[in-house]
Design an enzyme around this catalytic site. Structure first.
Site, PDB file in Angstrom:
ATOM      1  N   SER A 186       9.870  -8.975  -4.875  1.00 32.84           N
ATOM      2  CA  SER A 186      11.115  -8.683  -5.583  1.00 32.84           C
ATOM      3  C   SER A 186      11.713  -7.379  -5.090  1.00 32.84           C
ATOM      4  O   SER A 186      11.037  -6.552  -4.474  1.00 32.84           O
ATOM      5  CB  SER A 186      10.893  -8.566  -7.100  1.00 32.84           C
ATOM      6  OG  SER A 186      10.358  -9.746  -7.637  1.00 32.84           O
ATOM      7  N   ASP A 258      -4.517  -5.024  -8.178  1.00 32.52           N
ATOM      8  CA  ASP A 258      -5.751  -5.783  -8.002  1.00 32.52           C
ATOM      9  C   ASP A 258      -6.300  -6.129  -9.374  1.00 32.52           C
ATOM     10  O   ASP A 258      -6.983  -5.315 -10.002  1.00 32.52           O
ATOM     11  CB  ASP A 258      -6.754  -4.964  -7.194  1.00 32.52           C
ATOM     12  CG  ASP A 258      -8.029  -5.759  -6.900  1.00 32.52           C
ATOM     13  OD1 ASP A 258      -8.107  -6.936  -7.293  1.00 32.52           O
ATOM     14  OD2 ASP A 258      -8.945  -5.194  -6.282  1.00 32.52           O
TER      15      ASP A 258
END
EC number: 3.5.1.93
Length: 696
Positions: A186, A258
């Protein structure tokens, strides 16, 4: 027969939960459909608003959302056959259906009511418009609030945070392939009043996702007492995920987060080793049904083994791989988004963020008071040390040293409010470069929380446009959003062309003597980009530059060619490839890269992010040598927090997938012309652009 059974069941369900909707003789709830297929929903209470929102999504995307809900139940193979068996195995191995039920029971009673209302709206539309719903998906009906949570969990935790392709690549000991898989992305901007030509804060929402399945966006306007919020939800989600209201707004980008780990377990005859002791697996079985060509069902047994780390996703010899994913103890993401949309002040908005239920996504925020905010949001595990790289491969599962059980608190996440620069950006780069000069110090955070400072060429292009304009107008923001410039070409052409000339390789077939063939923009009419993009595919971008990226010179590095001779040889090869494929080196970008939908076939402007193009589009090759856009720019919204709010938007692929939905081509036309359309927020403006009024 099945449809008759569904009609009877749907009627019974309506009686059981008090849904006699739509109601004749009342106009308390209305859906005003504008000329672009956007539903503006007016309701006197929140429950009716959710019910109407479910109705609207079913009308626009009924077949798609029912298929997605069927997959989230883990019964897709039962409904549609063998092709969905792997999907069902993934869903059940991850425990989505049972966890969705537990999540439903953990919702507040009020939000349970809202989820039930949305589901009832979907059911009511399907029951009332039987012919509009495809026969093959009707088996999923009726749906419930639990289905919404299962779908949300499958999309958020088991598609965005981790997806089956990543796990499969890692499970085959191919960490490089796992990390190289395409990921959603994005662009997002928040601009403070001191950098805005109007003196009002502005927001740019620009998610880049695949143009299919669960990644599609749905644009809507929700109006109820104390609520007037406009934005987009991922299809099938009952709340707006990116939105703005009269006072504030936010967008998301996929952050470098993560949120999952794969653990390699050492097996014993009866279990696996952990901290020097044998641990037994928790074993369960699921009876999956697979629809056959003759319509009968064939049972398949799925055995699921769970360790302390999570479910086992692969076994080979004396080892197994178990998966651990964040967010599974946090059932409130949908309600948090709802509360974000209801906020009227920065304090209220941050109170919603501090719930910390949404498992990932950077937040970029702006409001009418002039505040702008960046938050590296998500469930970041509290790890024992190391950096992002240390946790990116298979981890030893026989020790508690690598097993995390907590996440970082809101106060421990990278956050920046009202920087002196007056602007914030994110193009999927780490949080440290959200503004320049940097205002968040990575040394204040654990090294595993996000990668070290780095900016790829798209992020550099994003920051450059903001940094180089001291007074950005609304119109300029829209223009910048559609910029087709290639940051990579701007950085390299002054080295590449002289290198070709110096080597005496600058021939008419190499491209560097072709007027305009090596320019730096991917506009549809550009005759400069196809050759450069082909060349960029020939080289190793990781080893291309002589000088690597330097955080002290973030917009002028990397620089120089590490291997000029190799770069020139790649240019000759690229020129030969383009000449052979298209008959000319100066073929227009839009002749090769296309926007297609059904019979519509339009030239595209923009391209892949690795070229440093802010107007980001992803393409798939066709047999004729052209490329068709399959992802990237999807929902785009530009917002200025004036009084009243000013906004423009486009949904590139249109706002519906149902075959009966009208006028979906028009937004693709706008996208091809690099234009946004007005967002109609007032009742008068909506009425002036009204196509259909539904009253309930």
């Amino acid at each position: 027969m099945r449809r008759l059974i569904w009609v009877l069941l749907g009627g019974a369900l309506a009686l059981l939960i008090g849904v006699s909707w739509p109601l004749a003789g009342t106009t308390a709830t209305e859906i005003l459909w504008d000329t672009y297929g956007v539903p503006h929903i007016y309701a006197d209470d929140t429950e009716e608003l959710f019910r109407a929102f479910g109705w609207a999504q079913a009308q626009s995307h009924g077949d798609l959302i029912l298929r997605l809900y069927g997959q989230a139940r883990g019964r897709a193979a039962e409904y549609w056959g063998e092709d969905y068996l792997d999907s069902d195995r993934w869903v059940h191995t991850m425990g989505i259906p049972s966890r969705a039920q537990a999540w439903y029971e953990a919702q507040t009673p009020q939000f349970q009511t809202y989820l039930d209302a949305f589901a009832a709206g979907v059911n009511a539309y399907a029951q009332t418009h039987e012919a509009a719903i495809a026969d093959e998906v009707e088996a999923v009906l009726p749906i419930s609030g639990v289905d919404l949570l299962a779908h949300g969990q499958r999309v958020l935790n088991f598609t965005f945070v981790v997806n089956p392709q990543q796990v499969a690549a890692l499970a085959t000991d191919d960490s490089a392939a796992a990390m190289a898989l395409p990921t959603p992305g994005s662009n997002g901007w928040a601009i403070a009043p001191q950098r805005s030509a109007s003196g009002e804060a502005m927001l740019l929402a620009n998610p880049h996702l695949p143009w299919s399945e669960a990644f599609r966006w749905y644009e809507a306007h929700l109006i109820a007492p104390d609520l007037n919020v406009y934005g987009a939800s991922l299809v099938g989600i009952p709340v707006l995920n990116i939105a703005f209201n009269d006072q504030l707004g936010w967008t998301h980008t996929v952050n470098l987060h993560d949120g999952w780990d794969a653990y390699q377990l050492r097996l014993t005859e009866d279990g696996y080793w952990f901290d020097g002791q044998m641990r037994p697996f928790e074993v369960s079985t699921q009876a999956l049904q697979v629809k056959q060509a003759d319509g009968t069902l064939q049972p398949k047994t799925l055995t699921i083994r769970r360790s302390l780390h999570g479910p086992v996703v692969q076994e080979q010899g004396d080892t197994a791989i178990a998966l651990r994913v964040v967010g599974l103890e946090h059932p409130g993401a949908l309600e948090q988004w709802w509360q974000m949309g209801r906020a009227h002040t920065l304090a209220e908005f941050e109170a919603a963020l501090q719930r910390l239920q949404i498992p990932m996504f950077t937040v970029l925020y702006a409001d009418r008071q002039g505040h702008i905010l960046h938050l590296f949001n998500g469930h970041v595990p509290v790890r024992s040390g190391g950096d992002v790289e240390d946790w990116s491969g298979l981890l030893p599962g026989d020790t508690s040293d690598t097993l995390w059980s907590e996440i970082h608190a809101y106060s421990e996440l990278p956050r920046l409010l009202d920087p002196p620069t007056g602007w914030l950006q994110n193009a999927n780069d780490p949080p440290w470069t959200t503004t320049l000069p940097p205002a968040i110090d990575p040394d204040d955070y654990p090294t595993y929380i996000a990668p070290l400072p780095s900016m790829d060429s798209r992020a550099q292009r994003s920051a450059r446009m903001l940094a180089e304009d001291q007074q950005i107008s609304f119109e300029e923001m829209v223009k910048y959003k559609h910029s087709p410039r290639m940051e990579l070409a701007d950085r390299l052409l002054d080295d590449l062309i002289p290198a070709a000339r110096q080597q005496g390789r600058c021939t008419s077939t190499s491209g560097c003597r072709c007027p305009g063939c090596l320019g730096s923009g991917a506009a549809a009419d550009s005759r400069a980009a196809v050759l450069f993009a082909t060349w960029a595919r020939q080289v190793d971008l990781e080893r291309l530059f002589a000088t690597p990226w330097d955080e002290n010179a973030p917009l002028s590095t990397p620089a120089g060619l590490a291997d000029p001779a190799g770069a020139v040889a790649a240019l000759e090869a690229a020129a030969a490839q383009v000449q052979t494929a298209y008959g000319a080196l100066d073929i227009a970008w839009g002749d090769v890269f296309r926007l297609r939908s059904g019979p519509v076939d339009l030239p595209a402007s923009g391209g892949p992010g690795h070229l440093g193009i802010f107007r980001n589009l992803w393409f798939a090759p066709e047999e004729d040598g052209t490329f068709t856009a399959v992802g990237g720019d999807s929902y785009v919204a530009a917002v200025e927090f004036s009084d009243p709010v000013r906004a423009m938007a486009v949904m590139t692929y249109g706002n519906a997938t149902q075959a009966s939905a009208p006028r979906q081509q028009e937004q693709l036309d706008l996208a091809a012309q690099q234009q946004l359309r007005p967002v109609w927020l007032s009742r008068a403006a909506i009425e002036a652009n009204l196509v259909v009024r539904e009253s309930f």
